[in-house]
Design a protein around this motif. Structure first.
Motif, PDB file in Angstrom:
ATOM      1  N   TYR A   1       0.832  -1.203   0.000  1.00  0.00           N
ATOM      2  CA  TYR A   1       0.000   0.000   0.000  1.00  0.00           C
ATOM      3  C   TYR A   1       0.873   1.262   0.000  1.00  0.00           C
ATOM      4  O   TYR A   1       0.570   2.233  -0.695  1.00  0.00           O
ATOM      5  N   ALA A   2       1.943   1.251   0.788  1.00  0.00           N
ATOM      6  CA  ALA A   2       2.830   2.420   0.853  1.00  0.00           C
ATOM      7  C   ALA A   2       3.510   2.662  -0.484  1.00  0.00           C
ATOM      8  O   ALA A   2       3.584   3.799  -0.969  1.00  0.00           O
ATOM      9  N   LYS A   3       4.005   1.590  -1.101  1.00  0.00           N
ATOM     10  CA  LYS A   3       4.690   1.744  -2.386  1.00  0.00           C
ATOM     11  C   LYS A   3       3.730   2.259  -3.455  1.00  0.00           C
ATOM     12  O   LYS A   3       4.084   3.150  -4.240  1.00  0.00           O
ATOM     13  N   VAL A   4       2.518   1.719  -3.486  1.00  0.00           N
ATOM     14  CA  VAL A   4       1.519   2.170  -4.459  1.00  0.00           C
ATOM     15  C   VAL A   4       1.229   3.660  -4.278  1.00  0.00           C
ATOM     16  O   VAL A   4       1.148   4.423  -5.257  1.00  0.00           O
ATOM     17  N   ALA A   5       1.089   4.095  -3.033  1.00  0.00           N
ATOM     18  CA  ALA A   5       0.803   5.505  -2.767  1.00  0.00           C
ATOM     19  C   ALA A   5       1.951   6.402  -3.227  1.00  0.00           C
ATOM     20  O   ALA A   5       1.730   7.440  -3.862  1.00  0.00           O
ATOM     21  N   LEU A   6       3.175   6.004  -2.928  1.00  0.00           N
ATOM     22  CA  LEU A   6       4.340   6.822  -3.306  1.00  0.00           C
ATOM     23  C   LEU A   6       4.551   6.821  -4.813  1.00  0.00           C
ATOM     24  O   LEU A   6       4.950   7.842  -5.391  1.00  0.00           O
ATOM     25  N   GLU A   7       4.273   5.700  -5.458  1.00  0.00           N
ATOM     26  CA  GLU A   7       4.353   5.662  -6.920  1.00  0.00           C
ATOM     27  C   GLU A   7       3.313   6.586  -7.535  1.00  0.00           C
ATOM     28  O   GLU A   7       3.587   7.274  -8.530  1.00  0.00           O
ATOM     29  N   GLY A   8       2.132   6.629  -6.928  1.00  0.00           N
ATOM     30  CA  GLY A   8       1.072   7.490  -7.436  1.00  0.00           C
ATOM     31  C   GLY A   8       1.419   8.967  -7.356  1.00  0.00           C
ATOM     32  O   GLY A   8       0.934   9.767  -8.160  1.00  0.00           O
TER      33      GLY A   8
END
Length: 243
Positions: A143-150
């Motif tokens: 979830y953290a990686k997805v948010a930062l990629e976004g």
């Protein structure tokens, strides 16, 4: 990118296997494999279920959901699986007898107490060491990686990211000051850390905890159903989970 010691992770997996296999010696054992973030809330529930179901040994084993899913797929005994992501249930390779949505959670940026290195979750430029759960096995890390990629900041912060084997370990590293920032669930927030900001739902997507029943035994069915009773659900809601 740095990882928390592979030796430590290997030892944790070996311990998990020994816990699970030892729990299968008795026909009156119900083994619940649960996401690490559920661990503290489940401690009291484990004792309550054993008191209610006389003669039944309820065993709760916690770890990253991906690691637990892999162990189930490799044959480790499990009666009930409480995961922190839908994906880890979808990737089970054994029959699922019941499947229900159990709980939801929220992701937060945290720092050591009194030492904030960022003002918002998408501005980590001044944070030297950032810890998240390993995205391969830990939903909170995904979830953290997805948010930062976004937010188009993942490539910038990636060289300063280290991975932990579960969200509870992320919390420990923040509490001890071994990392300057990290991402944990709302249910992990304590007064021993600085809770900076929640990550918007739009950035993470739904943080869902599905529950599945994997065996036919009547007492497993009864305990699985009991987990959804209003009284036990209220216990989880009081710990910060949501429906």
């Amino acid at each position: 990118m740095k990882r928390v010691s592979g030796v430590i992770i290997g030892m944790a997996v070996a311990l998990l296997l020994s816990q699970v296999w030892s729990s299968s010696d008795s026909e009156d054992t119900v083994t619940i494999l649960a996401a690490a973030s559920l661990g503290p809330a489940l401690e009291e529930i484990e004792r309550q279920l054993e008191a209610e179901f006389d003669g039944i040994d309820v065993r709760v084993v916690t770890n990253g959901s991906g690691a637990l899913r892999a162990q189930i797929n490799h044959g480790s005994p499990a009666d009930i699986f409480l995961a922190a992501s839908v994906d880890d249930v979808d990737r089970l390779q054994i029959p699922i007898l019941e499947r229900d949505m159990f709980l939801h959670n929220e992701l937060w940026l945290v720092t050591p107490k009194g030492k904030p290195c960022a003002e918002t979750w998408d501005d980590l430029n001044t944070c030297a060491r950032i810890v998240i759960g390993d995205p391969i096995n830990v939903p909170a890390g995904r979830y953290a990686k997805v948010a930062l990629e976004g937010e188009d900041v993942w490539e910038e912060v990636e060289p300063r990211v280290m991975f932990a084997q579960n969200v509870r370990q992320v919390l420990t590293l923040i509490e001890q000051g071994d990392a300057n920032a990290g991402f944990v669930y709302k249910t992990e927030l304590t007064t021993a850390i600085e809770s900076i900001q929640s990550v918007p739902f739009e950035a993470t997507g739904a943080i869902s905890y599905p529950a599945v029943r994997l065996t036919h035994d009547p007492y497993v069915r009864d305990i699985y159903a009991r987990l959804f009773d209003d009284e036990i659900q209220a216990h989880f809601l009081a710990k910060g989970f949501s429906k």
